[in-house]
Scaffold this motif. Sequence first.
Motif, PDB file in Angstrom:
ATOM      1  N   ILE A 136     -39.599  76.428  24.110  1.00 43.58           N
ATOM      2  CA  ILE A 136     -38.949  77.424  23.482  1.00 43.58           C
ATOM      3  C   ILE A 136     -37.267  77.326  23.526  1.00 43.58           C
ATOM      4  N   GLY A 137     -36.720  77.861  22.470  1.00 47.36           N
ATOM      5  CA  GLY A 137     -35.212  77.860  22.428  1.00 47.36           C
ATOM      6  C   GLY A 137     -34.551  78.829  21.808  1.00 47.36           C
ATOM      7  N   TYR A 138     -33.405  78.974  22.055  1.00 52.41           N
ATOM      8  CA  TYR A 138     -32.524  79.926  21.249  1.00 52.41           C
ATOM      9  C   TYR A 138     -31.231  79.625  21.240  1.00 52.41           C
ATOM     10  N   GLY A 139     -30.321  79.868  20.191  1.00 52.70           N
ATOM     11  CA  GLY A 139     -29.188  79.345  20.393  1.00 52.70           C
ATOM     12  C   GLY A 139     -28.385  80.074  19.144  1.00 52.70           C
ATOM     13  N   ILE A 140     -27.066  80.282  19.128  1.00 50.33           N
ATOM     14  CA  ILE A 140     -26.298  80.644  17.931  1.00 50.33           C
ATOM     15  C   ILE A 140     -25.300  79.808  17.516  1.00 50.33           C
ATOM     16  N   TYR A 141     -25.536  79.420  16.082  1.00 50.50           N
ATOM     17  CA  TYR A 141     -24.808  78.356  15.644  1.00 50.50           C
ATOM     18  C   TYR A 141     -23.815  78.885  14.432  1.00 50.50           C
TER      19      TYR A 141
ATOM     20  N   ARG B 108      -9.141  85.383  10.451  1.00 51.85           N
ATOM     21  CA  ARG B 108      -8.791  86.063  11.890  1.00 51.85           C
ATOM     22  C   ARG B 108      -9.614  85.204  12.828  1.00 51.85           C
ATOM     23  N   ASN B 109     -10.925  85.054  12.586  1.00 52.83           N
ATOM     24  CA  ASN B 109     -11.444  84.181  13.755  1.00 52.83           C
ATOM     25  C   ASN B 109     -11.105  82.920  14.119  1.00 52.83           C
ATOM     26  N   ARG B 110     -10.771  82.945  15.241  1.00 54.65           N
ATOM     27  CA  ARG B 110     -10.013  81.768  16.037  1.00 54.65           C
ATOM     28  C   ARG B 110     -10.988  80.763  16.669  1.00 54.65           C
ATOM     29  N   GLY B 111     -12.043  81.153  16.766  1.00 56.69           N
ATOM     30  CA  GLY B 111     -13.174  80.232  17.453  1.00 56.69           C
ATOM     31  C   GLY B 111     -14.363  81.011  17.551  1.00 56.69           C
ATOM     32  N   ALA B 112     -15.364  80.517  18.380  1.00 58.64           N
ATOM     33  CA  ALA B 112     -16.731  80.973  18.297  1.00 58.64           C
ATOM     34  C   ALA B 112     -17.252  80.579  19.712  1.00 58.64           C
ATOM     35  N   TRP B 113     -17.816  81.518  20.467  1.00 58.85           N
ATOM     36  CA  TRP B 113     -18.743  81.127  21.710  1.00 58.85           C
ATOM     37  C   TRP B 113     -20.154  80.962  21.215  1.00 58.85           C
ATOM     38  N   LEU B 114     -20.902  80.086  21.469  1.00 56.54           N
ATOM     39  CA  LEU B 114     -22.122  79.796  20.977  1.00 56.54           C
ATOM     40  C   LEU B 114     -23.086  79.624  22.039  1.00 56.54           C
ATOM     41  N   PRO B 115     -23.920  80.514  22.469  1.00 54.36           N
ATOM     42  CA  PRO B 115     -24.688  80.207  23.813  1.00 54.36           C
ATOM     43  C   PRO B 115     -26.064  79.442  23.423  1.00 54.36           C
ATOM     44  N   ARG B 116     -26.652  78.636  24.249  1.00 58.34           N
ATOM     45  CA  ARG B 116     -28.080  78.163  23.926  1.00 58.34           C
ATOM     46  C   ARG B 116     -28.726  78.332  25.263  1.00 58.34           C
ATOM     47  N   LEU B 117     -29.795  78.413  24.964  1.00 49.79           N
ATOM     48  CA  LEU B 117     -31.020  78.603  25.974  1.00 49.79           C
ATOM     49  C   LEU B 117     -32.022  77.940  25.705  1.00 49.79           C
ATOM     50  N   GLY B 118     -32.616  77.164  26.481  1.00 52.84           N
ATOM     51  CA  GLY B 118     -34.247  76.763  26.056  1.00 52.84           C
ATOM     52  C   GLY B 118     -35.066  76.681  27.363  1.00 52.84           C
ATOM     53  N   LEU B 119     -36.326  76.678  27.176  1.00 54.79           N
ATOM     54  CA  LEU B 119     -37.349  76.705  28.291  1.00 54.79           C
ATOM     55  C   LEU B 119     -38.346  75.567  28.002  1.00 54.79           C
ATOM     56  N   ALA B 120     -38.734  74.798  29.062  1.00 52.22           N
ATOM     57  CA  ALA B 120     -39.829  73.919  28.734  1.00 52.22           C
ATOM     58  C   ALA B 120     -40.892  74.101  29.958  1.00 52.22           C
ATOM     59  N   TYR B 121     -42.254  74.386  29.413  1.00 51.18           N
ATOM     60  CA  TYR B 121     -42.947  74.785  30.376  1.00 51.18           C
ATOM     61  C   TYR B 121     -44.303  74.170  30.255  1.00 51.18           C
ATOM     62  N   ARG B 122     -44.885  73.316  31.384  1.00 53.04           N
ATOM     63  CA  ARG B 122     -46.038  72.524  31.370  1.00 53.04           C
ATOM     64  C   ARG B 122     -47.242  73.224  31.901  1.00 53.04           C
TER      65      ARG B 122
ATOM     66  N   MET C 256     -41.753  73.661  35.181  1.00 54.41           N
ATOM     67  CA  MET C 256     -40.897  74.385  34.384  1.00 54.41           C
ATOM     68  C   MET C 256     -39.331  74.003  34.482  1.00 54.41           C
ATOM     69  N   THR C 257     -38.621  73.616  33.271  1.00 54.77           N
ATOM     70  CA  THR C 257     -37.402  73.343  33.212  1.00 54.77           C
ATOM     71  C   THR C 257     -36.557  74.427  32.564  1.00 54.77           C
ATOM     72  N   LEU C 258     -35.512  74.868  32.695  1.00 55.26           N
ATOM     73  CA  LEU C 258     -34.572  75.624  32.172  1.00 55.26           C
ATOM     74  C   LEU C 258     -33.117  75.059  31.737  1.00 55.26           C
ATOM     75  N   ASN C 259     -32.850  75.329  30.284  1.00 56.81           N
ATOM     76  CA  ASN C 259     -31.680  74.797  29.891  1.00 56.81           C
ATOM     77  C   ASN C 259     -31.014  75.869  29.509  1.00 56.81           C
ATOM     78  N   LEU C 260     -29.670  75.752  30.197  1.00 59.85           N
ATOM     79  CA  LEU C 260     -28.488  76.923  29.831  1.00 59.85           C
ATOM     80  C   LEU C 260     -27.260  76.257  29.399  1.00 59.85           C
ATOM     81  N   GLY C 261     -26.768  76.687  28.343  1.00 55.71           N
ATOM     82  CA  GLY C 261     -25.676  75.918  27.610  1.00 55.71           C
ATOM     83  C   GLY C 261     -24.739  76.986  26.800  1.00 55.71           C
ATOM     84  N   LEU C 262     -23.489  76.322  26.973  1.00 62.29           N
ATOM     85  CA  LEU C 262     -22.352  77.193  26.079  1.00 62.29           C
ATOM     86  C   LEU C 262     -21.523  76.342  25.489  1.00 62.29           C
ATOM     87  N   ARG C 263     -21.368  76.558  24.252  1.00 64.72           N
ATOM     88  CA  ARG C 263     -20.414  75.625  23.272  1.00 64.72           C
ATOM     89  C   ARG C 263     -19.267  76.530  22.724  1.00 64.72           C
TER      90      ARG C 263
END
Length: 179
Positions: A172-177, A149-163, A91-98
Motif C-alpha cells: 500500500i502507498g500514499y503520496g501527495i503529487y 504565490r506558491n513558491r514550492g511544495a512539500w510532498l510526503p510519501r508513505l509506503g508499506l510492504a507486508y508479506r 514488513m518494510t516501511l518506506n518514508l519519503g519527502l520530496r
Amino acid sequence: GNWEVRDNLAFDRGVHAFKAGYHFRRHYNFYALERRSSFRFEPRYSGNAFADFLLGLPTSTAQGDESVRGNFAQNGHYWYLQDSWKVNSTMTLNLGLRYEYRAPWVDKRGFLSSFDPVQQDFVPALSDQLLLPYETGRFAAGEPVVRWRNRGAWLPRLGLAYRPTAQSVLKIGYGIYSN
C-alpha cells in the motif's frame, strides 16, 4: 524542449536503506505562429457567394501577420529524501519527502505578456509603446509571464510492504503529487 541534470545518493545502514537526490530541469519553448489572411464571400454583389468569389468581390478580408511569438523558459528544482526501513522479515516501511519548486515561465525576448484584471495592466509591463501590434519585443524581457504565490511544495510519501506468506505480498502507498 528540455534539458536536465540529476544526481542521486544511496547508502545502507543496518535495517535502513537511505536515498537522496536532486533534479534540475529547464523547460524551454520557442515558436512563431503566423495567422493566415482570410477572405469571406457572401451573396452580396451578384446574389451568389460563389459568383462573388469568381468575380473577386469579397464581403470582408483580414490580412495575416505573425500573431503569436514566444521564447519561454522555466526552471524547476526537485529534492527528495527516502528511508526504506526493514522493520522485520515480513514488513518494510518506506518514508519519503520530496520538495518541488517550479519558477514562473519567463519570456526571454519580451514577446508575450499576461493581462492582470485586478491591476488592469500587463504582466510583464508594456515596455515599448511605439511598436505596432504585430511587432514583437513589446514587453519587458526576462520577466515572469505569470506570477504565482506558491513558491514550492512539500510532498510526503508513505509506503508499506507486508508479506503474510512466502507466496504473497501486500503493498500500500500514499503520496501527495503536484503538477
